[in-house]
Scaffold this active site. Sequence first.
Site: not given
Length: 210
Positions: A13, A88, A123, A156, A167
Amino acid sequence: MNIILLGAPGAGKGTQAEKICEYLGIPTISTGNIIRAALKSGTEMGLKAKAYTESGALVPDEIVIGIIKERLAEDDCKRGFILDGFPRTIPQAEALDKMGVQIDKVIDIEVPDEKIIGRMSGRRVCGNCGASYHLEYKRPKVDGLCDLCAGALVQRKDDHPDTVKARLEVYHKETEPLKDFYSKQGKLAIVEGQEEVSETTALVFKEIGE
């Protein structure tokens, strides 16, 4: 044009917000950024928010919306804006409507959960210089080491599969209902996220009529 971008964490996004911003010459309004700016500039709403942030509490919706309304009143938003990360929840969307903020288009970028988990969990970031890599899409020349400074690559906490799943669960519960909310208003456009960023961008531009 006034646009809201929806999409789960990791759906790309933010990248699409940047592309629209560059192409249409309208600002991206990110909730976190404008709250930090309001705190720094000491606006009325910023001072109200400061009391909550200093105590570690979440800033209430009415203050966040007030800060957003202040930001949208600035000159650079006269030709349009992109809201990224807000609303949200349904109550936030309803409050936005009550404030008279006109939204022309809501674009939802859809990527399957399993792909998002794969993208984010792959990642790696250099612990020394911050350069980013991916185990599938952007591998370092030497496994585990940064190409730029030879620093160790780390995952991370935000990119750990369990964190990403958590999430996504929050997104599906709290934010995904906005699709139905804006669909009923005739403003929703769904874009299927593609492997190539440029292909997703082309679909997004098609939906905004560019």
